[in-house]
Design an enzyme around this catalytic site. Structure first.
Site, PDB file in Angstrom:
ATOM      1  N   HIS A 190       0.814  -1.207   0.000  1.00  0.00           N
ATOM      2  CA  HIS A 190       0.000   0.000   0.000  1.00  0.00           C
ATOM      3  C   HIS A 190       0.856   1.269   0.000  1.00  0.00           C
ATOM      4  CE1 HIS A 190       0.866   0.842   4.259  1.00  0.00           C
ATOM      5  NE2 HIS A 190       0.898  -0.479   4.354  1.00  0.00           N
ATOM      6  N   ASP A 191       0.357   2.281  -0.658  1.00  0.00           N
ATOM      7  CA  ASP A 191       0.923   3.629  -0.655  1.00  0.00           C
ATOM      8  C   ASP A 191       2.352   3.704  -1.196  1.00  0.00           C
ATOM      9  OD1 ASP A 191      -1.379   4.940   0.586  1.00  0.00           O
ATOM     10  OD2 ASP A 191      -0.822   3.770   2.365  1.00  0.00           O
TER      11      ASP A 191
ATOM     12  N   GLY B 122       4.933  -1.097   2.812  1.00  0.00           N
ATOM     13  CA  GLY B 122       4.161   0.111   2.547  1.00  0.00           C
ATOM     14  C   GLY B 122       4.999   1.373   2.505  1.00  0.00           C
TER      15      GLY B 122
END
Length: 146
Positions: free
Chosen positions: A8-9, A26
């Site tokens: 994520h991200d 992440g």
């Protein structure tokens, strides 16, 4: 490539190569034209600079400066990605100033802040050198050293 995980991200620049089994936690940032070898885990919040090369099997837990080669467990810097810079068409003058900046920062025995000050006063500030210094100055996880 196969078995690569982007968590994520994460932010991945243009023309980045992620070899087999690269695993990014992440919030990882990889700038344009970086190459990451196979079976490389990358810790959360790590930044890998533009045109950097990370050798296969490395475990990256700190930032890799732009234009540099890093490898190993723990990883260390192995100079500039000279072959990659030449292949990408960087002018000889820019490569010369980057090499000088690299040597001052990582081979002179100065600490990082002293090295940055010395590079700013002694090395011509072409765009590549400015990016190199800004990346190091703004590192939040710390940078891999030689």
């Amino acid at each position: 490539m196969a078995y690569t995980h982007v968590a994520h991200d994460c932010r991945i620049g243009n023309h980045v190569v992620l070899s087999n089994a690269v695993n990014m936690a992440g919030h990882v940032t990889i700038e344009d034209w970086a190459i990451i070898g196979g079976i490389v885990p990358i810790h959360q919040f790590v930044c890998i600079g533009a045109h950097a090369f990370v050798g296969g099997g490395s475990r990256v837990s700190q930032d890799v400066p732009p234009y540099c080669r890093a490898a190993g467990v723990p990883p260390r810097l192995y100079g500039l990605n000279s072959v990659g810079l030449e292949r990408r068409g960087f002018p000889a003058e820019s490569r010369k100033y980057l090499k000088r900046a690299y040597r001052i920062l990582f081979q002179s025995g100065l600490n990082v802040s002293q090295g940055i000050d010395r590079v700013e006063s002694e090395v011509r500030q072409v765009p590549e050198v400015r990016h190199f210094l800004d990346f190091i100055r703004n590192s939040e996880r710390g940078i891999i050293l030689g």
